[in-house]
Design a protein around this motif. Structure first.
Motif, PDB file in Angstrom:
ATOM      1  N   THR A  86      34.211 -15.242   4.739  1.00  0.00           N
ATOM      2  CA  THR A  86      35.528 -14.903   4.845  1.00  0.00           C
ATOM      3  C   THR A  86      36.226 -14.680   6.001  1.00  0.00           C
ATOM      4  OG1 THR A  86      35.280 -14.074   2.664  1.00  0.00           O
ATOM      5  CG2 THR A  86      37.225 -13.506   3.991  1.00  0.00           C
ATOM      6  N   SER A  87      37.268 -15.484   6.607  1.00  0.00           N
ATOM      7  CA  SER A  87      37.603 -15.537   7.761  1.00  0.00           C
ATOM      8  C   SER A  87      38.717 -16.552   7.946  1.00  0.00           C
ATOM      9  CB  SER A  87      36.719 -16.189   9.078  1.00  0.00           C
ATOM     10  OG  SER A  87      36.954 -15.893  10.039  1.00  0.00           O
ATOM     11  N   VAL A  88      39.263 -16.461   9.166  1.00  0.00           N
ATOM     12  CA  VAL A  88      40.372 -17.321   9.583  1.00  0.00           C
ATOM     13  C   VAL A  88      39.865 -18.396  10.320  1.00  0.00           C
ATOM     14  CG1 VAL A  88      42.888 -17.918  10.397  1.00  0.00           C
ATOM     15  CG2 VAL A  88      42.304 -15.688   9.132  1.00  0.00           C
ATOM     16  N   TYR A  89      39.961 -19.820   9.889  1.00  0.00           N
ATOM     17  CA  TYR A  89      39.345 -20.830  10.626  1.00  0.00           C
ATOM     18  C   TYR A  89      40.501 -21.705  11.409  1.00  0.00           C
ATOM     19  CZ  TYR A  89      35.195 -19.671   8.195  1.00  0.00           C
ATOM     20  OH  TYR A  89      33.918 -19.212   7.939  1.00  0.00           O
ATOM     21  N   PHE A  90      40.236 -21.599  12.728  1.00  0.00           N
ATOM     22  CA  PHE A  90      41.200 -22.538  13.373  1.00  0.00           C
ATOM     23  C   PHE A  90      40.230 -23.940  14.059  1.00  0.00           C
ATOM     24  CE2 PHE A  90      44.804 -20.034  13.750  1.00  0.00           C
ATOM     25  CZ  PHE A  90      44.394 -18.558  13.701  1.00  0.00           C
ATOM     26  N   CYS A  91      41.090 -24.930  13.918  1.00  0.00           N
ATOM     27  CA  CYS A  91      40.815 -26.269  14.422  1.00  0.00           C
ATOM     28  C   CYS A  91      41.416 -26.377  15.940  1.00  0.00           C
ATOM     29  CB  CYS A  91      40.946 -27.338  13.527  1.00  0.00           C
ATOM     30  SG  CYS A  91      40.590 -28.880  14.213  1.00  0.00           S
ATOM     31  N   ALA A  92      40.951 -27.090  16.537  1.00  0.00           N
ATOM     32  CA  ALA A  92      41.661 -27.501  18.020  1.00  0.00           C
ATOM     33  C   ALA A  92      41.208 -28.482  18.276  1.00  0.00           C
ATOM     34  CB  ALA A  92      41.500 -26.271  19.058  1.00  0.00           C
ATOM     35  N   SER A  93      42.277 -29.279  19.487  1.00  0.00           N
ATOM     36  CA  SER A  93      41.940 -30.542  20.144  1.00  0.00           C
ATOM     37  C   SER A  93      42.450 -30.387  21.303  1.00  0.00           C
ATOM     38  CB  SER A  93      42.344 -31.626  19.338  1.00  0.00           C
ATOM     39  OG  SER A  93      43.765 -31.732  19.616  1.00  0.00           O
ATOM     40  N   SER A  94      41.913 -31.279  22.129  1.00  0.00           N
ATOM     41  CA  SER A  94      41.989 -31.565  23.759  1.00  0.00           C
ATOM     42  C   SER A  94      41.459 -32.474  24.411  1.00  0.00           C
ATOM     43  CB  SER A  94      41.575 -30.139  24.373  1.00  0.00           C
ATOM     44  OG  SER A  94      40.291 -30.247  24.671  1.00  0.00           O
ATOM     45  N   GLU A  95      41.936 -32.907  25.399  1.00  0.00           N
ATOM     46  CA  GLU A  95      41.478 -33.591  26.454  1.00  0.00           C
ATOM     47  C   GLU A  95      40.771 -33.178  27.435  1.00  0.00           C
ATOM     48  OE1 GLU A  95      41.356 -37.239  24.781  1.00  0.00           O
ATOM     49  OE2 GLU A  95      41.082 -37.148  26.874  1.00  0.00           O
ATOM     50  N   SER A  96      40.830 -32.033  27.406  1.00  0.00           N
ATOM     51  CA  SER A  96      39.997 -31.158  28.544  1.00  0.00           C
ATOM     52  C   SER A  96      39.283 -30.105  27.659  1.00  0.00           C
ATOM     53  CB  SER A  96      40.504 -30.924  29.735  1.00  0.00           C
ATOM     54  OG  SER A  96      41.329 -29.589  29.484  1.00  0.00           O
ATOM     55  N   PRO A  97      38.178 -29.608  27.854  1.00  0.00           N
ATOM     56  CA  PRO A  97      37.539 -28.530  27.111  1.00  0.00           C
ATOM     57  C   PRO A  97      38.285 -27.218  27.222  1.00  0.00           C
ATOM     58  CG  PRO A  97      35.802 -29.660  28.439  1.00  0.00           C
ATOM     59  CD  PRO A  97      37.114 -30.209  28.790  1.00  0.00           C
ATOM     60  N   SER A  98      39.145 -27.203  28.415  1.00  0.00           N
ATOM     61  CA  SER A  98      39.842 -25.779  28.576  1.00  0.00           C
ATOM     62  C   SER A  98      41.205 -25.577  27.819  1.00  0.00           C
ATOM     63  CB  SER A  98      39.866 -25.447  30.022  1.00  0.00           C
ATOM     64  OG  SER A  98      38.696 -25.276  30.378  1.00  0.00           O
ATOM     65  N   GLU A  99      41.952 -26.630  28.116  1.00  0.00           N
ATOM     66  CA  GLU A  99      43.329 -26.534  27.517  1.00  0.00           C
ATOM     67  C   GLU A  99      43.532 -27.321  26.151  1.00  0.00           C
ATOM     68  OE1 GLU A  99      46.115 -28.393  30.042  1.00  0.00           O
ATOM     69  OE2 GLU A  99      47.912 -27.991  28.698  1.00  0.00           O
ATOM     70  N   GLN A 100      43.321 -26.543  25.143  1.00  0.00           N
ATOM     71  CA  GLN A 100      43.197 -26.896  23.782  1.00  0.00           C
ATOM     72  C   GLN A 100      44.551 -26.668  23.063  1.00  0.00           C
ATOM     73  OE1 GLN A 100      39.709 -25.110  21.990  1.00  0.00           O
ATOM     74  NE2 GLN A 100      38.640 -24.723  24.009  1.00  0.00           N
ATOM     75  N   TYR A 101      44.758 -27.416  22.051  1.00  0.00           N
ATOM     76  CA  TYR A 101      45.867 -27.203  21.179  1.00  0.00           C
ATOM     77  C   TYR A 101      45.342 -26.778  19.681  1.00  0.00           C
ATOM     78  CZ  TYR A 101      48.363 -29.257  24.930  1.00  0.00           C
ATOM     79  OH  TYR A 101      48.869 -29.714  26.270  1.00  0.00           O
ATOM     80  N   PHE A 102      45.757 -25.634  19.340  1.00  0.00           N
ATOM     81  CA  PHE A 102      45.136 -25.259  18.092  1.00  0.00           C
ATOM     82  C   PHE A 102      46.070 -25.594  16.728  1.00  0.00           C
ATOM     83  CE2 PHE A 102      41.852 -22.453  19.140  1.00  0.00           C
ATOM     84  CZ  PHE A 102      42.013 -22.271  20.633  1.00  0.00           C
ATOM     85  N   GLY A 103      45.648 -25.641  15.791  1.00  0.00           N
ATOM     86  CA  GLY A 103      46.019 -25.997  14.475  1.00  0.00           C
ATOM     87  C   GLY A 103      46.658 -24.591  13.910  1.00  0.00           C
ATOM     88  N   PRO A 104      47.400 -24.383  12.664  1.00  0.00           N
ATOM     89  CA  PRO A 104      47.950 -23.313  12.288  1.00  0.00           C
ATOM     90  C   PRO A 104      46.856 -22.421  11.542  1.00  0.00           C
ATOM     91  CG  PRO A 104      48.426 -25.413  10.938  1.00  0.00           C
ATOM     92  CD  PRO A 104      47.607 -25.772  11.884  1.00  0.00           C
ATOM     93  N   GLY A 105      45.694 -22.816  11.208  1.00  0.00           N
ATOM     94  CA  GLY A 105      44.702 -22.082  10.814  1.00  0.00           C
ATOM     95  C   GLY A 105      44.576 -21.914   9.121  1.00  0.00           C
ATOM     96  N   THR A 106      43.123 -21.892   8.817  1.00  0.00           N
ATOM     97  CA  THR A 106      42.981 -21.806   7.214  1.00  0.00           C
ATOM     98  C   THR A 106      42.364 -20.588   6.991  1.00  0.00           C
ATOM     99  OG1 THR A 106      42.558 -24.134   7.033  1.00  0.00           O
ATOM    100  CG2 THR A 106      41.502 -22.741   5.390  1.00  0.00           C
ATOM    101  N   ARG A 107      43.210 -19.805   6.057  1.00  0.00           N
ATOM    102  CA  ARG A 107      42.663 -18.543   5.554  1.00  0.00           C
ATOM    103  C   ARG A 107      41.754 -18.636   4.430  1.00  0.00           C
ATOM    104  NH1 ARG A 107      44.144 -13.464   6.926  1.00  0.00           N
ATOM    105  NH2 ARG A 107      45.815 -14.192   8.138  1.00  0.00           N
ATOM    106  N   LEU A 108      40.524 -18.453   4.622  1.00  0.00           N
ATOM    107  CA  LEU A 108      39.327 -18.562   3.586  1.00  0.00           C
ATOM    108  C   LEU A 108      38.843 -17.370   3.013  1.00  0.00           C
ATOM    109  CD1 LEU A 108      37.659 -20.374   1.971  1.00  0.00           C
ATOM    110  CD2 LEU A 108      35.916 -20.433   3.919  1.00  0.00           C
ATOM    111  N   THR A 109      39.016 -17.042   1.815  1.00  0.00           N
ATOM    112  CA  THR A 109      38.437 -15.789   1.051  1.00  0.00           C
ATOM    113  C   THR A 109      37.269 -16.463   0.144  1.00  0.00           C
ATOM    114  OG1 THR A 109      40.381 -14.792   1.271  1.00  0.00           O
ATOM    115  CG2 THR A 109      38.697 -13.881  -0.449  1.00  0.00           C
ATOM    116  N   VAL A 110      35.987 -15.798   0.523  1.00  0.00           N
ATOM    117  CA  VAL A 110      35.094 -16.107  -0.603  1.00  0.00           C
ATOM    118  C   VAL A 110      34.761 -14.723  -1.226  1.00  0.00           C
ATOM    119  CG1 VAL A 110      32.502 -16.736  -0.529  1.00  0.00           C
ATOM    120  CG2 VAL A 110      33.931 -17.397   1.298  1.00  0.00           C
ATOM    121  N   THR A 111      34.775 -14.885  -2.600  1.00  0.00           N
ATOM    122  CA  THR A 111      34.640 -13.796  -3.533  1.00  0.00           C
ATOM    123  C   THR A 111      33.128 -13.648  -3.898  1.00  0.00           C
ATOM    124  OG1 THR A 111      35.532 -15.145  -5.363  1.00  0.00           O
ATOM    125  CG2 THR A 111      36.971 -13.797  -3.997  1.00  0.00           C
TER     126      THR A 111
END
Lengths: 111, 110
Positions: A86-111
């Protein structure tokens, strides 16, 4: 619109189920990343990919599987979900490892 | 993996300059230092990146001493909208294994 998107934005699932989180970017960036964010831990890298068909583990890969058959997509699968995932998951992309662009996130709950 | 240490929180007032320091004692030769800003319910946003000395852009400055074991993000004349969590990131450019710190929660008050 160009950018990075994640789906679903919210997900509730049960322990033991398989869940796949989707990530799509339109920039044709080489690098893509998956992070999880929990209170008190900041962002932790799960997996990353340097190009299509090239993936590698990050800091917390156990219980997760990734694939990257196309440059623009980087799905993250929880093979048998546990409550500790259970967490918030973020995906990111970039052309260099350091300067990343993040998505809005997915909030996942495991019951 | 390189670890970073930042203050957990900082408070400031509108119009003041804010300096947030990050320690990264075991930074490697190839590592760059990057800072991100995160608002609630959003993904982090890139602010600035540097390797040594000083880097400045339209929103911030980054100061890195010669030994590179720490870095300081400087935000000039903060506003209420700068209230966010700021992360220091030290990266292995060769292995792409990047480590985020736990972040500094900045609260800007009127």
């Amino acid at each position: 619109d160009a950018g990075i998107t994640q789906s679903p934005r919210y997900k509730i699932t049960e322990t033991g189920r398989q869940v796949t989180l989707m990530c799509h970017q339109t920039w044709s960036h080489s690098y893509m990343f998956w992070y999880r964010q929990d209170l008190g831990h900041g962002l932790r890298l799960i997996y990353y990919s340097a190009a299509a068909d090239i993936t590698d583990k990050g800091e917390v890969p156990d219980g997760y599987v990734v694939s990257r058959s196309k440059t623009e997509n980087f799905p993250l699968t929880l093979e048998s979900a546990t409550r500790s995932q259970t967490s918030v998951y973020f995906c990111a992309s970039s052309e260099s490892p350091s300067e990343q662009y993040f998505g809005p996130g997915t909030r996942l709950t495991v019951t | 993996l390189a670890k970073t240490t930042q203050p957990i929180s900082m408070d400031s007032y509108e119009g003041q300059e804010v300096n947030i320091t990050c320690s990264h004692n075991n930074i490697a030769t190839n590592d760059y230092i990057t800072w991100y800003q995160q608002f609630p319910s959003q993904g982090p946003r890139f602010i600035i990146q540097g390797y040594k000395t000083k880097v400045t852009n339209e929103v911030a400055s980054l100061f890195i001493p010669a030994d590179r074991k720490s870095s300081t993000l400087s935000l000039p004349r903060v506003s209420l909208s700068d209230t966010a969590v700021y992360y220091c990131l030290v990266g292995f450019t060769g292995f792409q294994k990047l480590v985020f710190g736990t972040g500094t929660r900045l609260l800007v008050s009127p």
